[in-house]
Motif scaffolding. Sequence first.
Motif, mmCIF file in Angstrom:
data_model
loop_
_atom_site.group_PDB
_atom_site.id
_atom_site.type_symbol
_atom_site.label_atom_id
_atom_site.label_comp_id
_atom_site.label_asym_id
_atom_site.label_seq_id
_atom_site.Cartn_x
_atom_site.Cartn_y
_atom_site.Cartn_z
ATOM 1 N N PHE A 42 45.134 30.577 48.830
ATOM 2 C CA PHE A 42 44.818 29.303 49.472
ATOM 3 C C PHE A 42 43.539 29.388 50.307
ATOM 4 C CE2 PHE A 42 49.426 28.909 48.745
ATOM 5 C CZ PHE A 42 49.445 27.691 48.082
ATOM 6 N N ARG A 43 43.168 30.627 50.696
ATOM 7 C CA ARG A 43 42.001 30.763 51.568
ATOM 8 C C ARG A 43 40.985 31.771 51.059
ATOM 9 N NH1 ARG A 43 43.662 31.049 57.816
ATOM 10 N NH2 ARG A 43 41.431 30.588 57.923
ATOM 11 N N ASN A 44 41.412 32.724 50.256
ATOM 12 C CA ASN A 44 40.522 33.787 49.796
ATOM 13 C C ASN A 44 40.051 33.506 48.371
ATOM 14 O OD1 ASN A 44 39.999 36.453 48.325
ATOM 15 N ND2 ASN A 44 40.063 37.138 50.455
ATOM 16 N N PRO A 45 38.733 33.370 48.127
ATOM 17 C CA PRO A 45 38.238 33.025 46.787
ATOM 18 C C PRO A 45 38.588 34.057 45.719
ATOM 19 C CG PRO A 45 36.533 32.670 48.443
ATOM 20 C CD PRO A 45 37.652 33.389 49.129
ATOM 21 N N LYS A 46 38.536 35.344 46.084
ATOM 22 C CA LYS A 46 38.854 36.384 45.102
ATOM 23 C C LYS A 46 40.333 36.338 44.730
ATOM 24 C CE LYS A 46 38.167 41.305 44.162
ATOM 25 N NZ LYS A 46 37.627 42.593 44.682
ATOM 26 N N ALA A 47 41.198 36.165 45.729
ATOM 27 C CA ALA A 47 42.633 36.048 45.457
ATOM 28 C C ALA A 47 42.923 34.806 44.618
ATOM 29 C CB ALA A 47 43.413 36.013 46.766
ATOM 30 N N LYS A 48 42.181 33.742 44.873
ATOM 31 C CA LYS A 48 42.373 32.509 44.099
ATOM 32 C C LYS A 48 42.039 32.732 42.627
ATOM 33 C CE LYS A 48 41.024 27.639 43.894
ATOM 34 N NZ LYS A 48 40.204 26.568 44.528
ATOM 35 N N LYS A 49 40.942 33.437 42.366
ATOM 36 C CA LYS A 49 40.568 33.720 40.977
ATOM 37 C C LYS A 49 41.613 34.592 40.294
ATOM 38 C CE LYS A 49 35.552 33.206 41.376
ATOM 39 N NZ LYS A 49 34.243 33.888 41.312
ATOM 40 N N LEU A 50 42.120 35.600 41.025
ATOM 41 C CA LEU A 50 43.149 36.469 40.457
ATOM 42 C C LEU A 50 44.414 35.684 40.156
ATOM 43 C CD1 LEU A 50 44.304 39.187 39.638
ATOM 44 C CD2 LEU A 50 44.736 39.684 42.054
ATOM 45 N N ASN A 51 44.816 34.818 41.080
ATOM 46 C CA ASN A 51 46.024 34.024 40.889
ATOM 47 C C ASN A 51 45.879 33.081 39.694
ATOM 48 O OD1 ASN A 51 48.695 33.137 41.820
ATOM 49 N ND2 ASN A 51 47.665 31.233 42.371
ATOM 50 N N GLU A 52 44.741 32.417 39.587
ATOM 51 C CA GLU A 52 44.501 31.514 38.467
ATOM 52 C C GLU A 52 44.408 32.282 37.153
ATOM 53 O OE1 GLU A 52 40.988 29.470 39.648
ATOM 54 O OE2 GLU A 52 42.055 28.039 40.937
ATOM 55 N N GLY A 53 43.788 33.454 37.203
ATOM 56 C CA GLY A 53 43.684 34.277 35.997
ATOM 57 C C GLY A 53 45.031 34.736 35.492
ATOM 58 N N GLN A 54 45.931 35.074 36.417
ATOM 59 C CA GLN A 54 47.270 35.481 36.024
ATOM 60 C C GLN A 54 48.010 34.353 35.310
ATOM 61 O OE1 GLN A 54 49.187 38.447 36.446
ATOM 62 N NE2 GLN A 54 47.222 39.440 36.852
ATOM 63 N N LYS A 55 47.789 33.127 35.764
ATOM 64 C CA LYS A 55 48.454 31.983 35.146
ATOM 65 C C LYS A 55 48.013 31.763 33.701
ATOM 66 C CE LYS A 55 48.991 29.396 39.476
ATOM 67 N NZ LYS A 55 48.549 28.176 40.208
#
Length: 441
Positions: A42-55
């Motif tokens: 929700f706040r970290n761009p790198k974590a967001k990319k990883l989360n979206e990539g996992q989906k």
Amino acid sequence: MRIPSFKEVRGLLAEGVRQLVEQPVYSAGISAYRLGVRIASFRNPKAKKLNEGQKGIWKCLDASISPGHRYIWIHAASLGEFEQGRPLIEKIKREHPEYKILLTFFSPSGYEVRKDYEGADCVCYLPFDTPRRVRKFLYKVNPEMAIFVKYEFWRNYLHELWRRQIPTYLVSAVFRPDQFFFKKRSAWYGHWLKWYTKIFVQDSRSKDLLARIGVRNVEVAGDTRFDRVTDILNARKAIPELDAFVGQKGDAARSPFVMMFGSSWPADEAVYGEWLRRRTQVKAVIAPHEFDAERLSRLKEIVPGEVALMSELRDNPAAGEGKRVLVIDCFGLLSSAYAYADVAYIGGGFGVSVHNMNEAAVYGIPVMFGPENSKFIEAQELKTLGGGIEVADASSFARNADRFLFDPEELAKRGRWAGEYIREKTGASGRILSALFNQGK
């Protein structure tokens, strides 16, 4: 039928108990990490990319994995490991076209840069290492072989690959006594290494360390990074902005002395900045490890009034006139840019760890770097041979830089040693490929 000894039975029971305890605890930890990534997204761009990539993994696999084809799965944690494994990937594609390549990444910094890599038939993120996801992934891909690059020890993947009898390899690995495999409190990690069909290590020290904990499925094959930098050298293209700024080696109009500062951090600039301001006869090229508007603004003040950005030269070639320092404010050029230098300084050695020095040494130039280099075999060997020079602070940097600036014979000699070291280290990819496919038997 042979009756097992008491020692063998005890060992099997101990292994069974360890598995019953270890797997649930490890998997719970991975699930907690996955939840942490989702919250951080929700706040970290790198974590967001990883989360979206996992989906998007399963959709990617459904679209790209074709039944009836034979797949080799190659996993690289991030971009650095990918570059290390790339020579092997490309050798497999050339010499074994009967296989298709599935390439996975865990880090967004690897996937985002190489998601369109043409050497692989499918590129996606690696699903989190939980039992259900592991089984689903292997069911969809059904690889004939799995290859992990350098530092990849996913417990559930390794165990399931071993259980399914899928040949599994670790390549370009290096082990050190301070790693958790060799500590009493975490020695159980060492059991994971026995699930690899074979581990290809960079040096004999790694092989000896593994032997101490009973891991003997090991072969010394060298480091595939040497093959990669040699490939880059052979495929290198001219960089027009650097041609205009410093000239090519051998040109009459070339600058008399060019220093390249690769993967530079602020801590590195504190070491070489004063020398650069003082030595007005030197032209410098700085490739910062990371850059944004604030970072570039600070770099332009390293030699006030005498710094140009590469992007400025692209827009206006005359922007480099009268400047002594060029900052490369884009990615993907560093490995080719070293070809323009007389000496290279490799950044990171005054932080966590020094960056890739082979990219520079392959051009036959001396390499300088800071003290945080103990994890890299090439740093130790280059220091011993004389092609690499460790500097401890600004004064030792200035002393060594002046030696190269004012002594052409010393410069040529140490550059030759660096280049010869790289040439002697090539060939790991071929040795590994031969072992994987049982060639020459």
